[in-house]
Each structure stands twice: as C-alpha cells, then as structure tokens.
Design an enzyme around this catalytic site. Structure first.
Site, short mmCIF file in Angstrom:
data_model
loop_
_atom_site.label_atom_id
_atom_site.label_comp_id
_atom_site.label_asym_id
_atom_site.label_seq_id
_atom_site.Cartn_x
_atom_site.Cartn_y
_atom_site.Cartn_z
N SER A 98 79.04 78.48 6.54
CA SER A 98 78.45 77.93 5.53
C SER A 98 78.52 76.65 5.00
O SER A 98 78.23 75.94 6.37
CB SER A 98 78.08 78.96 4.24
OG SER A 98 76.57 78.93 3.62
N ASP A 140 71.78 86.88 9.36
CA ASP A 140 71.48 85.59 8.18
C ASP A 140 70.06 85.36 8.19
O ASP A 140 69.75 84.70 9.66
CB ASP A 140 73.21 84.63 9.36
CG ASP A 140 73.06 83.67 8.06
OD1 ASP A 140 72.15 83.53 7.69
OD2 ASP A 140 73.96 82.78 8.65
N HIS A 179 74.96 86.83 6.00
CA HIS A 179 75.31 85.88 5.39
C HIS A 179 76.53 85.91 4.75
O HIS A 179 76.68 86.72 4.05
CB HIS A 179 74.35 84.60 4.97
CG HIS A 179 74.94 83.17 5.25
ND1 HIS A 179 74.74 82.21 5.96
CD2 HIS A 179 75.09 82.37 3.21
CE1 HIS A 179 75.44 80.98 5.72
NE2 HIS A 179 75.75 81.07 4.41
#
Length: 342
Positions: A173, A273, A303
């Site tokens: 991320s 995501d 995510h």
C-alpha cells in the site's frame, strides 16, 4: 469524470480527530507486538520462536528505528547468503508502525518462508510529518545498511547472515509508494557493497486528480472508500499541492526519468482493490521503460486482504519467495517477464 457522491464521513471512517496544531488523534491504533528480545526466553517453553526480532535505533532526532527479523536456528555458514528484504508497512502514510501486530506478524512470516532477514522501517507519519519525510527515512535506512555492510563491527545478525548483494525493497500500500520513491533516489548513489536486486510493489498506493474506473466502481469500498483515500492524500502531501503531485501520481509528465534504472519489479494486486487500475498502469509504465516486470493480479480480494485472510497471505509469501529467488539467481542483465494472471 465527475465524482460520485458519498455519505461517508472520512474522519469517522478512519477514526481520527484533527487537532488545532495540525496533528491527529488516532482513536483506534492497532495492537503493538513486542520483539523476541523483549520476551523472556522461558515464557513460551512449548512454542519455540521460528523467527527472532529486535529493534535498532535509526535516527534518534527523528525518532525512527528499524525492526529486524531473522530466521531462528540457521545452520552455521562461513559465507552469509540470506537475502535482505527492506520492508515498508502500509497505512496511507498516516497510520500504523513497524511494530503494529499485523505488520510484525507478516514480516516474521516473510523471514521464515523465504527465508530472509527482514528489515522493517519505522518511518515518520503524516500529517505530523508530511511527505517527503517518509521517503527521507527510507533513504536513511538504506544508507544505514550501506554503512553496516562496510563496517567490520556492524550488527551481528547482518554480518553473520546476510549477503548484501541480495537486497530487495518491498512495500505494501503506502509502503509500496515509499519503496518506489526510495528506489528512485537510491539509483542516484553508489551503495556498494549493497546491491538492490528487486523492488516489490504490493497493492501500491498511488493516485491522481482524475478518477480511474476502479476508483469509481468501488467509490464506497468497505476498506478504502474514495473519500477516505482523498483525505489521507490531503493529510500526507505537501501543503498546497493536489493529487497530481509526483509523490501521488507517478505518471505525471510521463513519469520520473530514473524509472529505467530500477531493478526487477514485482507488481501485485487484486481485482477488488479500488487502486487496481493504477497498479496495472504502473506495471505498464515500468515495462515501457525497459524494467523487467513480474505482474501478478488476482481476481477478487480487497485492499489489505493479506492482513485478514491467511490463505491470501500464504499466496503472497510464495510469490515474493519466487520473485526474490529469481532476482538473486540471475544477473541484472537477464530478462524474465511474467505477464499478469488477470
């Protein structure tokens, strides 16, 4: 494309309260995991540690540090040969720590499954320290590693276990964003005897002013709704800039001129995501500049799914192990490109 409206309050969703001085009160921090050095050796006699961990100060002034993970009971080896994985945790630049339980556990499993020595960077968070503070901390960690590799009396875990010519940068991320920018900066300097062989961008956190189809499709995503995503960028970017700043949008002005210097890259993500379109665009950008890319995109997921689903975590570890093995087994001029599975 006009933004879809959302009824979500991003501050309530993220469980944060802004303070008058520009800092945040984070109302729901994750549990902190202790290192094995801080746990008495006889506290779990029936559960031997598979991975050892310890913390090392990086920059006392910035209050940054490194959390090291080493597989336990390694056989004696006069020629240290473990790869070194430099890891940057996720959290939108705003949340979490190298010591947060999910990231501690993930690094421990990575160290055991590869096997590798994992160095997880405790970088400064926004908005108290806006970007590029996290990038600066990443480069400080790489510089520290270079100094360790060149020192006769460096850290014993590194000296006795690691092959400094087998270093990989990895982030999840926002951590993947940090890894990317750290790799670009590292390409400007001589790190010898350290050699960065690979870059792993897992569910990379990038953005831009114009919305992608996946961002619109998942506007009210249960993990990363668009309004929360926008707020984290607003809290992280330098004041006065928008999401087309280079820290957020790597495609602006055609991309950084140093991209072609990057090592082999693994770009991984999930179809569920909201950021998946940008991640696929990143893989294409890297390939267009001649970077050797392994792109792995899976259907479904969301995510941060590997933090909640052990089977997805295990699948990720296997992909990372495969990629690191390829990076370390072949010279930098060898070409291995795996196309997306999605």
């Amino acid at each position: 494309m006009a933004d879809q409206q959302s009824s979500i309050d991003p501050y309530k969703f993220l469980k944060i309260v802004p303070n008058p001085d520009g800092s945040l009160t984070r109302l729901a921090p994750l549990p902190i995991a202790p290192t094995t050095e801080s746990i008495p050796a006889d506290s779990h006699p029936n559960s031997p540690q598979l991975v050892l961990s310890k913390d090392i100060p990086l920059d006392p002034k910035s209050k940054t540090s490194l959390r090291l993970f080493k597989p336990h009971n390694l056989p004696p080896n006069p020629n240290p040969n473990l790869p070194l994985l430099i890891y940057f945790h996720g959290g939108g630049f705003v949340f979490f720590s190298a010591a947060s339980q999910p990231f501690h556990n993930s690094c421990s499993r990575l160290a055991s499954s590869i096997p590798a020595l994992v160095l997880s960077v405790e970088y400064r968070l926004a908005p108290e320290h806006r970007l590029p503070a996290a990038y600066d901390d990443a480069v400080s960690a790489i510089t520290w590693l270079k100094n360790q590799a060149s020192s006769a009396d460096g850290d014993s875990w590194l000296k006795n276990s690691v092959d400094f010519s087998k270093c990989i940068l990895m982030g999840s991320s926002a951590g993947a964003n940090i890894a990317y920018h750290a790799a670009l900066r590292a390409s400007d300097v001589d790190l010898s005897p350290v050699k960065i062989r690979g870059l792993i961008l897992h569910q990379a956190y990038f953005g831009g002013v114009n919305r992608t189809e996946s961002e619109i499709r998942f506007v009210n995503d249960r993990v990363l709704p668009l309004v929360a995503n926008d707020l984290m960028w607003a809290l992280s970017l330098p004041e006065g800039v928008d999401r087309d700043h280079e820290y957020c949008n790597p495609f602006i002005d055609g991309g950084d001129g140093r991209i072609g210097r990057l090592p082999w890259c693994l770009v991984a993500g999930y179809g569920g995501d909201p950021l998946v379109d940008r991640q696929k665009e990143m893989a294409a950008l890297l390939e267009s500049r001649g970077v050797h890319v392994m792109a792995r995109f899976k259907e479904g997921g969301f995510h941060g799914v590997e933090l909640f689903d052990p089977s997805q975590a295990e699948a990720l570890y296997e992909i990372v192990k495969e990629f690191i093995g390829s990076c370390c087994a072949h010279g930098s001029d060898d070409v291995v490109v795996a196309k997306s599975t999605m």
